[in-house]
Design a protein around this motif. Structure first.
Motif, PDB file in Angstrom:
ATOM      1  N   UNK A 354       1.068  -1.228   0.060  1.00 40.86           N
ATOM      2  CA  UNK A 354      -0.004   0.030   0.089  1.00 40.86           C
ATOM      3  C   UNK A 354       0.901   1.205   0.026  1.00 40.86           C
ATOM      4  N   UNK A 355       0.473   2.249  -0.788  1.00 47.48           N
ATOM      5  CA  UNK A 355       1.169   3.521  -1.106  1.00 47.48           C
ATOM      6  C   UNK A 355       0.214   4.574  -1.011  1.00 47.48           C
ATOM      7  N   UNK A 356       0.719   5.874  -0.524  1.00 47.32           N
ATOM      8  CA  UNK A 356      -0.032   7.016  -0.862  1.00 47.32           C
ATOM      9  C   UNK A 356       0.992   8.350  -1.071  1.00 47.32           C
ATOM     10  N   UNK A 357       0.862   8.673  -1.978  1.00 47.48           N
ATOM     11  CA  UNK A 357       1.565   9.855  -2.377  1.00 47.48           C
ATOM     12  C   UNK A 357       1.159  10.942  -2.078  1.00 47.48           C
ATOM     13  N   UNK A 358       2.077  12.221  -2.059  1.00 55.84           N
ATOM     14  CA  UNK A 358       1.673  13.276  -1.261  1.00 55.84           C
ATOM     15  C   UNK A 358       0.484  14.156  -2.332  1.00 55.84           C
ATOM     16  N   UNK A 359      -0.264  14.734  -1.504  1.00 57.82           N
ATOM     17  CA  UNK A 359      -1.547  15.423  -1.973  1.00 57.82           C
ATOM     18  C   UNK A 359      -1.291  16.732  -2.967  1.00 57.82           C
ATOM     19  N   UNK A 360      -2.171  16.959  -3.893  1.00 56.94           N
ATOM     20  CA  UNK A 360      -1.965  18.063  -4.627  1.00 56.94           C
ATOM     21  C   UNK A 360      -3.211  18.811  -4.547  1.00 56.94           C
ATOM     22  N   UNK A 361      -3.101  20.130  -4.266  1.00 58.51           N
ATOM     23  CA  UNK A 361      -4.254  21.033  -4.347  1.00 58.51           C
ATOM     24  C   UNK A 361      -4.160  22.271  -5.577  1.00 58.51           C
ATOM     25  N   UNK A 362      -5.206  22.311  -6.074  1.00 60.81           N
ATOM     26  CA  UNK A 362      -5.277  23.490  -7.294  1.00 60.81           C
ATOM     27  C   UNK A 362      -4.998  24.758  -6.712  1.00 60.81           C
ATOM     28  N   UNK A 363      -4.782  24.962  -5.792  1.00 62.50           N
ATOM     29  CA  UNK A 363      -4.406  26.458  -5.115  1.00 62.50           C
ATOM     30  C   UNK A 363      -3.015  26.169  -4.452  1.00 62.50           C
ATOM     31  N   UNK A 364      -2.458  27.454  -4.112  1.00 61.42           N
ATOM     32  CA  UNK A 364      -1.245  27.434  -3.356  1.00 61.42           C
ATOM     33  C   UNK A 364      -1.666  27.349  -1.737  1.00 61.42           C
ATOM     34  N   UNK A 365      -0.558  27.781  -1.112  1.00 64.06           N
ATOM     35  CA  UNK A 365      -0.561  27.782   0.383  1.00 64.06           C
ATOM     36  C   UNK A 365      -1.500  28.831   1.085  1.00 64.06           C
ATOM     37  N   UNK A 366      -1.569  29.805   0.154  1.00 64.96           N
ATOM     38  CA  UNK A 366      -2.462  31.005   0.384  1.00 64.96           C
ATOM     39  C   UNK A 366      -3.392  31.480  -0.539  1.00 64.96           C
ATOM     40  N   UNK A 367      -4.649  31.566  -0.328  1.00 59.33           N
ATOM     41  CA  UNK A 367      -5.714  31.962  -1.270  1.00 59.33           C
ATOM     42  C   UNK A 367      -6.558  33.158  -0.811  1.00 59.33           C
ATOM     43  N   UNK A 368      -6.299  34.410  -1.539  1.00 58.89           N
ATOM     44  CA  UNK A 368      -6.886  35.400  -1.010  1.00 58.89           C
ATOM     45  C   UNK A 368      -8.369  35.944  -2.193  1.00 58.89           C
TER      46      UNK A 368
END
Length: 574
Positions: A354-368
């Motif tokens: 079993x493996x789990x890769x790092x998650x990816x978000x469609x935005x950066x660490x900060x969204x204004x």
């Protein structure tokens, strides 16, 4: 002294009629115990008491050998009230025989050689003669039972009875009996030789006269005997019909038997569903039921071909830091050449990493985002088995979809949003990814400059000196300034280094000019510059620098007041 075992013997009263003198009326009767039983080393007293009243008689003790020949040991003669005794021959016994004052035969320490018939003869002259025999039995408890098991490897494939062990019982009397047990059950084995099982016995008389017994057990063995426990027991007799028993230590046999079944399994840290985490060390275990331990071969099946990984006698294989590419079919084979042709000696299993890769978000660490806007943030994940996703805001669950939808955001929407991926079937395998949402007021700058930051000035250096003064002199006023009327008015003077007007903003035509002021977040009413102080200040409970902003077309135009405009405060000079 009477022996303890002679307290309640059967009393033999032997009455002999006088035969030497026809017509005699007197007779002699004796009281003699017919059987006396004692333990070896105990004192013995053999009683011979004439019954009735006799003024004169002669009492004699004889030892009868195995052929029936009598040997006189001692005699005693009654004259008046005194009994005169005399020892004749002890026949090599040590200590010698003795007579007590009543004519009883005394043996100081019973020995095995004392097991004889002792005859008491009484001659009473005209009263006649009488005799009686006492049998003496001497018992000896044997020493601790010893067993000597076969130390070799016994094959269950032999079709004859093989020697199992020898049991020894030494220095007992009379000769004991030996019985054999398997798993606590008595073995009924004959003395005749046969292919299934039998035993042999041999008795030896030691120099002390004691007896030693040896018994050897032979059995045809089966595979079920691999876990069997064997022992022997010695049963011996004691005085007054009692019995004793001495058991040997239990022992097991070393058997040679072929493999019939093979077990192959995945050890820790696998889950109940058979998954292992990527990066963990995994152990594979293989066990065959043959003996002695066979050789184990571990392999991996790739394209229907065996890729041998390891061969050993332990039956263990460790895969260090497994990767997802190592998922597949693994096998174990037992190398037992004595096994039957139809025996299944190989097993396989599936290894799932079993493996789990790092998650990816469609935005950066900060969204204004501006107030009232809507957006959607997507969380992408890759893993096996298929992971589950969950969105939370400040640890409050929001939903289980991969896409987070934010509609008509308000100031309360601001905060930290977290996407969490986990696998219920694989504990401790999870990942998270977060972003921070900032909510702006309409038209406000998304950027908040820090204290002292130099920003571009659309008027050049015209406002530079007032800015420097503002950055240097943030001090709360000692008293609340008067509120100025909200009307269009000319700019107040800003003090310079030598008094008078400040160099940053020069008096000019009524047209609006842009000047730069330090902005503060405050809890109070509109902030007014204190004339002569040179610095706009706040009397609110908390003052925090927000940035520097030029006042103009995009800011309020209320004279020289410092106002909160929605989420920001603006410094305005005209």
């Amino acid at each position: 002294m009477e022996p303890p075992d002679a307290r309640a013997p059967r009393l033999l009263v032997l009455a002999l009629l006088l035969g030497a003198h026809p017509g005699a009326e007197a007779e002699v009767r004796l009281s003699v115990p017919p059987l006396v039983e004692v333990m070896r080393g105990e004192p013995v007293t053999l009683d011979c008491t004439p019954l009735g009243t006799h003024d004169h008689f002669v009492l004699e003790w004889f030892l009868a050998d195995r052929t029936g020949v009598r040997h006189r040991l001692a005699s005693a003669e009654l004259q008046g009230s005194e009994l005169q005794d005399k020892m004749h021959d002890s026949w090599g016994r040590s200590p010698p025989y003795q007579l007590d004052s009543q004519g009883r035969l005394v043996l100081a320490e019973a020995q095995v050689g004392d097991e004889r018939d002792y005859v008491c003869v009484v001659r009473a002259g005209a009263a006649g003669t009488a005799e009686a025999t006492a049998r003496l039995n001497v018992f000896a408890k044997p020493e601790a039972t010893e067993v000597s098991p076969n130390k070799g490897t016994l094959s269950v494939m032999e079709d004859i009875a093989q020697e199992i062990a020898t049991c020894n019982s030494r220095n007992g009397n009379p000769v004991p009996q030996i019985t054999w047990y398997r798993n606590g059950q008595r073995l009924e084995v004959p003395l005749e030789v046969n292919s299934e099982g039998y035993m042999t016995s041999r008795t030896v008389r030691e120099a002390s006269g004691l007896l030693s017994l040896t018994s050897t057990l032979y059995l045809r063995l089966r595979k079920a005997d691999r876990d069997a426990s064997f022992h022997c027991s010695v049963h011996y007799r004691l005085p007054t019909g009692r019995h004793g028993r001495l058991d040997s230590p239990a022992f097991r046999l070393t058997l040679h038997y072929p493999t019939e079944h093979v077990q192959f399994w995945l050890g820790s840290p696998s889950t109940t569903a058979g998954w292992v985490r990527e990066g963990d060390s995994v152990q594979l275990f293989c066990r065959g039921d043959g003996s002695p331990t066979p050789e184990y071969t571990f392999f991996r099946l790739q394209d229907q071909e065996e890729d041998v990984l390891k061969t050993n006698l332990e039956g263990n294989l460790t895969l260090e830091g497994v990767q997802r590419s190592q998922s597949g079919t693994y096998g174990c084979r037992v190398e037992d050449y004595d096994a039957a042709e139809d025996a299944e000696l190989s097993k396989t299993l599936e290894l799932h990493v079993a493996y789990l890769d790092p998650l990816e978000l469609s935005t950066g660490e900060e969204l204004s985002l501006p107030l009232g806007n809507s957006t959607a943030v997507n969380c992408s994940v890759r893993g096996l088995p298929t992971p589950t996703l969950r969105w939370t805001k400040d640890s409050v669950p929001l939903g289980d979809d991969s896409t987070l939808s934010l509609r008509s955001i308000t100031f309360d929407s601001a905060g930290t949003y977290t996407c969490e991926a986990s696998m219920p079937t694989v504990p401790l395998l999870s990942r998270t990814r977060s972003f921070k949402l900032l909510v702006q007021a309409s038209g406000a700058s998304p950027r908040r400059p820090g204290l002292g930051e130099q920003l571009p000035d659309p008027e050049g250096d015209q406002c530079l000196e007032p800015r420097r003064r503002l950055l240097r002199g943030l001090q709360p006023p000692r008293e609340r300034p008067a509120r100025l009327p909200l009307r269009h008015r000319g700019p107040p003077d800003l003090p310079g280094r030598s008094g008078g007007h400040g160099r940053g903003c020069q008096r000019g035509p009524p047209a609006p000019r842009r000047c730069c002021f330090l902005l503060h977040e405050t809890q109070g009413t509109p902030l007014l510059p204190a004339r002569g102080k040179g610095v706009p200040a706040s009397w609110g409970a908390r003052t925090e620098p927000l940035g520097v902003r030029g006042a103009g077309a995009d800011g309020p135009s209320h004279g020289g007041c410092l106002w909160r405009s929605q989420a920001w405060e603006w410094g305005l000079r005209r």
